[in-house]
Design an enzyme around this catalytic site. Structure first.
Site, PDB file in Angstrom:
ATOM      1  N   GLU A  88       0.831  -1.204   0.000  1.00 16.71           N
ATOM      2  CA  GLU A  88       0.000   0.000   0.000  1.00 16.71           C
ATOM      3  C   GLU A  88       0.866   1.255   0.000  1.00 16.71           C
ATOM      4  O   GLU A  88       0.557   2.227  -0.677  1.00 16.71           O
ATOM      5  CB  GLU A  88      -0.948   0.026   1.216  1.00 16.71           C
ATOM      6  CG  GLU A  88      -1.959  -1.116   1.275  1.00 16.71           C
ATOM      7  CD  GLU A  88      -3.039  -1.046   0.203  1.00 16.71           C
ATOM      8  OE1 GLU A  88      -3.058  -0.079  -0.577  1.00 16.71           O
ATOM      9  OE2 GLU A  88      -3.862  -1.974   0.145  1.00 16.71           O
ATOM     10  N   ASP A 100      -4.413  -9.625  -8.514  1.00 17.58           N
ATOM     11  CA  ASP A 100      -4.760  -8.653  -9.559  1.00 17.58           C
ATOM     12  C   ASP A 100      -3.607  -7.849 -10.162  1.00 17.58           C
ATOM     13  O   ASP A 100      -3.271  -7.965 -11.340  1.00 17.58           O
ATOM     14  CB  ASP A 100      -5.852  -7.697  -9.036  1.00 17.58           C
ATOM     15  CG  ASP A 100      -5.599  -7.134  -7.637  1.00 17.58           C
ATOM     16  OD1 ASP A 100      -4.535  -7.424  -7.063  1.00 17.58           O
ATOM     17  OD2 ASP A 100      -6.460  -6.396  -7.116  1.00 17.58           O
ATOM     18  N   GLU A 120     -18.613  -6.186  -2.421  1.00 19.26           N
ATOM     19  CA  GLU A 120     -17.222  -6.632  -2.306  1.00 19.26           C
ATOM     20  C   GLU A 120     -17.043  -8.048  -2.854  1.00 19.26           C
ATOM     21  O   GLU A 120     -16.007  -8.384  -3.398  1.00 19.26           O
ATOM     22  CB  GLU A 120     -16.793  -6.538  -0.845  1.00 19.26           C
ATOM     23  CG  GLU A 120     -15.319  -6.469  -0.589  1.00 19.26           C
ATOM     24  CD  GLU A 120     -14.622  -5.219  -1.148  1.00 19.26           C
ATOM     25  OE1 GLU A 120     -15.092  -4.633  -2.135  1.00 19.26           O
ATOM     26  OE2 GLU A 120     -13.568  -4.848  -0.604  1.00 19.26           O
ATOM     27  N   GLU A 142     -12.343   0.314  -9.472  1.00 23.28           N
ATOM     28  CA  GLU A 142     -11.972  -0.582 -10.578  1.00 23.28           C
ATOM     29  C   GLU A 142     -12.987  -0.590 -11.723  1.00 23.28           C
ATOM     30  O   GLU A 142     -12.612  -0.645 -12.889  1.00 23.28           O
ATOM     31  CB  GLU A 142     -11.767  -2.019 -10.073  1.00 23.28           C
ATOM     32  CG  GLU A 142     -10.468  -2.252  -9.331  1.00 23.28           C
ATOM     33  CD  GLU A 142     -10.463  -1.746  -7.905  1.00 23.28           C
ATOM     34  OE1 GLU A 142     -11.519  -1.262  -7.438  1.00 23.28           O
ATOM     35  OE2 GLU A 142      -9.414  -1.815  -7.249  1.00 23.28           O
TER      36      GLU A 142
HETATM   37  C1  DMJ Z   1      -6.382   0.430  -5.066  1.00 29.46           C
HETATM   38  O1  DMJ Z   1      -5.627   0.812  -3.969  1.00 29.46           O
HETATM   39  C2  DMJ Z   1      -5.501  -0.157  -6.112  1.00 29.46           C
HETATM   40  O2  DMJ Z   1      -6.177  -0.091  -7.310  1.00 29.46           O
HETATM   41  C3  DMJ Z   1      -5.083  -1.560  -5.821  1.00 29.46           C
HETATM   42  O3  DMJ Z   1      -4.390  -2.159  -6.863  1.00 29.46           O
HETATM   43  C4  DMJ Z   1      -6.230  -2.451  -5.425  1.00 29.46           C
HETATM   44  N1  DMJ Z   1      -7.428  -1.754  -5.319  1.00 29.46           N
HETATM   45  C5  DMJ Z   1      -7.461  -0.520  -4.618  1.00 29.46           C
HETATM   46  C6  DMJ Z   1      -8.816   0.122  -4.775  1.00 29.46           C
HETATM   47  O4  DMJ Z   1      -9.844  -0.775  -4.781  1.00 29.46           O
END
Ligand code: DMJ
Length: 933
Positions: free
Chosen positions: A147, A294, A388, A406
């Protein structure tokens, strides 16, 4: 190897032709110019309307950013319900989610480049000055490496990228001297100790001040990390290296990626969700394109685009083939096991996978992107937001929605690729829903439960970093943005990195070049840059024609089979194995199949039936495997049904001035009294009961008569409180938790159980609020005296008449006033530290009462069975689409099944290895069930 000059664009084997944009890497890799393709289909949107929507996005951003700056800054995030900053350590812990908070003004840093995209250059200049003046990166706080990288390092680099762009233009940022870059470098060095593992995979967490090893660090004992956590560094780290010339960052990120690639499951070419950072063993062997994985895939493709290194494209293409072969079942994307990729590992999808259609656009594979996007849009239309997680038959699995971007991201990329105005309409709906359901006086609040419309006191920084960027860009024309967006690539957090980095300081990629990756053959580009003949075969309605067959996919869906059984997994000529949902205990044919699979059926005295499997009694190893699959399906079906039996949460909506329905609180239902899901909602003013615990006859019946009584939890049974307020003439009741600081954000909701006796005499609706939500009502009473609420199963649209009374100029004043009032009293609350994960389903709880109360009788079955893996009872599935109405008790017995001497007909696979595999699957499934996103 790739040419210099902006990474590798469209593959050399595919001729470049109009109308594809051949900028090496725009946000979308090979994008068609939006306006040049569309000639018919959904009604085009006028420039005027697009501008209007763009302005609406700007206003919404101002509302979110303005409230953050006014009420939360320098805290990391805004708490939009209580209108204050979220300061880590001062709020109850939310577990892993809090690892994004490093006391470094997260939202401000994450918003920097959004300000420039939205043409707020002056505000950007102010924001950069604030970051330089106020932000400290040396806090004694343990943060997530992932993060911190995507949001803070990415935010600083995105800010730097646009700061130097503006400086070069000669008007703004003339004073800027790479200060953001220096901060980014400082942060980069702070993250490096995390990579001190033999594998090169980073530790998931690091202490910003003390690193990993020092005893004060309070971290460094972790053994596992998620694949995305270790594989989503290369863009930021490479940009940092190339901006500064310090090669170490890119080297470390590459090493981690190399290791993940080495560890891919070699036969399926898939990766698992979590990996041991020391041994490289997969800890969770399920594999999808959503949570946990992802952005690993995203970064492989984007690293190729940004850095022009063919090895990344080769890896991406290998994984992509596997994803399309095993995970993609258009329009669904379903997780599978890496070692058994023909078997689904889940019956639900998570919201994070909504980015994938956008990535497919970048890849150039538009058809499945259109299909998945359409399916997601229909789920959104059903629930206003993407829950979610949702099941394969599109029911809510996890009901929260933290304003994730997203889906907006994919919508933007699909619009760019197709030019279909349909996607503008989709964007318009997203804007409307955000304003209608998530907007609160002090910002935008995450949805606690999309079914009830209740809120969570949370506005994540990615909402500003990503959502507003994609929505604004969706409606913007080229001239609406002060720079060329196609000169940049979006990181996973939508931060902008310039493509010219590909030709700057390339020493690392040169150094790491091995003979393994030589010139790619044409097959690597088969999908990379499709020409318009393939995508839009002379048909401007191409996208619409793909969507059309899917238009009722959500509404008309029936409960689906739980585990996909692919055609190729059936033996030739044999029938597909019996599905758990189809099973009927009275069907002799089914019983015969059970027998073949080694499953016996025992009729219990109470009328239920129990299933027991002895794999050794199966007719063959394949039948044994089918039997195990059947049992696993049955376990899952059983837990799903049990979940459905639980009452969903309810909503308390404050409808009077100045809230006008904008604040919706998550409430627990009662197992007695008026059922709000069957009856019209109850609306009324609130009044506190006396005594406040409601455990005896009320002494203020005149105050609660015709109103909704507030009662404190404790001292007696919930049902007793209900009877006392009902006798006093109340039309409803709200029980407020007496545990100070408790909140539905941090504690699982429960349903209030009766007292074990007949509760039919209770006619009024009763709801439960945790202390924090309750105090929002109590504070409102203190401030406004007359507070009206709506008790319902789902929040209702705001009252337009009430809204119209609001004067635009005074709106902020009154909102802020209320917010401040709430702030001051909320801060007096003594918060407890709870670490319960968020849950969308409810347990049942009797009143917390003194020891002399007889609670046992009131504990319901749902409480006893709250752990799905321990669930032993099921009931029938609802709905017209299934014929299963048997009560079953399942039990999987495996102890007799480990005889290594047994060999099975044609297929010789030792049964203990089959069982070991299956046990792994079941363990993985159980772990997933416990996991949070
Ligand atoms: C974001 O912090 C980024 O896109 C991350 O890759 C995963 N998703 C969150 C938001 O949903």
């Amino acid at each position: 190897m790739s040419e210099a000059g902006g990474g590798r664009g469209c593959g050399s084997s595919v001729p470049q032709r109009a109308p594809w944009s051949l900028v090496a890497a725009t946000a979308a890799f090979c994008l068609v110019s939006a306006t040049s393709v569309w000639t018919a289909g959904a009604a085009p949107m006028s420039r005027e309307e697009r501008q209007k929507l763009g302005n609406q996005v700007l206003e919404m951003f101002d509302h979110a950013y303005g409230n953050y700056m006014e009420h939360a800054y320098p805290a990391d995030e805004l708490m939009p319900l209580t209108c204050r900053g979220r300061v880590r350590g001062q709020e109850p812990s939310r577990g892993d989610v809090d690892d994004a908070l490093g006391k470094f003004s997260l939202t401000l840093i994450d918003s920097l480049d959004t300000l420039v995209v939205l043409n707020k250059t002056k505000e950007f200049e102010d924001a950069v000055r604030k970051v330089l003046r106020d932000v400290n990166l040396d806090n004694d706080v343990v943060v997530s490496v992932f993060e911190t990288n995507i949001r803070v390092l990415g935010g600083l680099l995105g800010g730097h990228s646009l700061a130097i762009m503006l400086k070069e233009k000669g008007e703004y940022m003339q004073w800027y001297n790479d200060e953001l870059l220096q901060m980014a470098k400082q942060l980069g060095y702070k993250l490096l100790p995390a990579f001190n593992t033999t594998s090169g995979l980073p530790y998931p967490r690091i202490n910003l001040k003390f690193g990993i090893r020092k005893p004060e660090a309070r971290t460094g004992t972790e053994t596992d990390t998620c694949t995305a956590c270790a594989g989503t560094l290369i863009l930021e780290f490479a940009a940092l290296s190339r901006f500064t010339g310090a090669t170490i960052f890119e080297e470390y990120a590459r090493k981690a990626l190399d290791f993940l690639w080495e560890k891919r499951q070699r036969s399926s070419n898939l990766v698992g969700v979590t990996i041991n950072i020391h041994t490289g063993d997969w800890v969770r062997k399920d594999s999808g394109v959503g949570a946990g994985i992802d952005s690993y895939y995203e970064y492989l493709l984007k690293a190729y685009v940004l850095l022009g290194d063919d090895s990344f494209l080769e890896r991406f293409n290998t994984h992509y083939d596997a994803i399309m072969r095993y995970i993609s079942q258009p329009p669904l994307l379903l997780d599978v096991h890496i070692h058994k990729p023909m078997l689904n590992a889940r019956t639900w999808m998570d919201a994070l996978l909504a980015f994938f259609p956008g990535l497919q656009v970048l890849k150039g594979d538009i058809r499945p992107a259109i299909e998945t996007h359409e399916m997601l849009y229909q789920v959104i239309k059903k629930h206003n937001f993407l829950p979610e997680a949702f099941t394969t038959d599109f029911r809510v699995h996890w009901a929260q929605h933290p304003l994730r971007p997203e889906f907006a991201e994919s919508t933007y990329f699909l619009y760019k690729a197709t030019g279909d105005p349909y996607y503008l309409e989709v964007g318009k709906t997203l804007i409307e829903n955000l304003n209608k359901y998530a907007r609160v006086p002090c910002g935008f609040a995450a949805m606690k439960d999309v079914r009830t419309g209740s809120h969570e006191d949370r506005m994540d920084s990615f909402f500003l970093a990503e959502m507003f960027k994609y929505l604004y860009l969706l409606f913007a024309d080229k001239e609406d943005i002060i720079f060329d967006i196609e000169d940049y690539i979006f990181t996973t957090e939508a931060h902008l990195l310039p493509l010219w980095l590909s030709t700057t300081n390339q020493s690392i990629s040169k150094k790491n070049t091995t003979s393994e990756y030589t010139e790619l053959d044409d097959s690597n580009f088969d999908w990379t840059c499709p020409n318009t003949q393939i995508l839009f075969p002379n048909d401007p309605l191409y996208a619409q024609s793909i969507r059309e067959p899917l238009k009722n996919v959500v509404d008309k869906s029936c409960p689906r089979g739980i585990i996909r059984v692919r055609e190729e997994s059936f033996r030739s000529g044999a029938k597909p194995p019996l599905r758990a949902r189809d099973f009927m205990a009275t069907n002799p044919e089914h019983l015969e199949i059970l027998k073949k699979m080694g499953v016996s059926l025992i009729h219990l005295k109470d009328g239920r039936v129990q299933l027991v499997q002895h794999a050794i009694q199966a007719a063959s190893s394949i039948d044994a495997e089918d039997g195990l699959r059947f049992m696993q399906e049955m376990i899952e079906l059983s837990s799903q049904q049990q979940k459905e039996q639980q009452l969903p949460p309810r909503a308390v909506q404050i409808v009077s001035h100045p809230f006008f329905g904008r604040v919706v609180l998550t409430a627990g239902p009662a197992q007695f009294g008026l059922d709000l899901s069957k009856h019209k909602e109850t609306r009324g003013f609130v009044a506190s009961s006396k005594p406040y615990n409601g455990c005896s006859e009320l002494t203020n019946p005149e105050a609660v008569m015709g109103k909704i009584a507030l009662i404190q939890r404790g001292q007696c049974m919930f049902a007793e409180k209900a009877r006392n307020i009902q006798n006093a003439g109340a039309i409803g009741g709200i029980v407020i938790d007496d545990n100070e600081g408790s909140s539905s954000d941090t504690a699982p909701l429960f349903q209030m159980a009766g007292d074990g006796k007949d509760t039919d005499d209770i006619k009024i609706p009763m709801l439960f609020l945790f202390s924090k939500e309750g105090s929002i009502i109590l504070d409102a009473i203190r401030e406004y005296e007359e507070v009206e609420v709506l008790l319902s199963d789902k929040a209702k649209d705001r009252d337009p008449e009430m809204e119209n009374e609001e004067q635009p100029s005074s709106e902020n004043d009154s909102q802020n006033q209320s917010a401040e009032q709430i702030t001051s009293s909320s801060q007096e609350v003594d918060l407890v530290d709870q670490e319960s994960p968020e849950e969308s389903s409810l347990n049942s709880e009797p009143e917390s009462s003194p020891a002399d109360m007889d609670n046992a009788a009131s504990v319901s079955a749902s409480e006893q069975n709250s752990n799905p893996t321990e669930n032993h009872e099921t009931t029938s599935l609802d709905g017209e689409c299934t014929d299963l109405d048997n009560q079953l008790q399942e039990q999987s017995e495996t102890e007799e099944d480990s005889n290594p001497n047994v060999s099975w007909g044609k297929k010789v696979q030792p049964i203990d290895s089959i069982l070991a595999d299956w046990n792994e699957d079941i363990e993985a499934f159980e772990m997933m069930e416990k996991d949070e996103l």
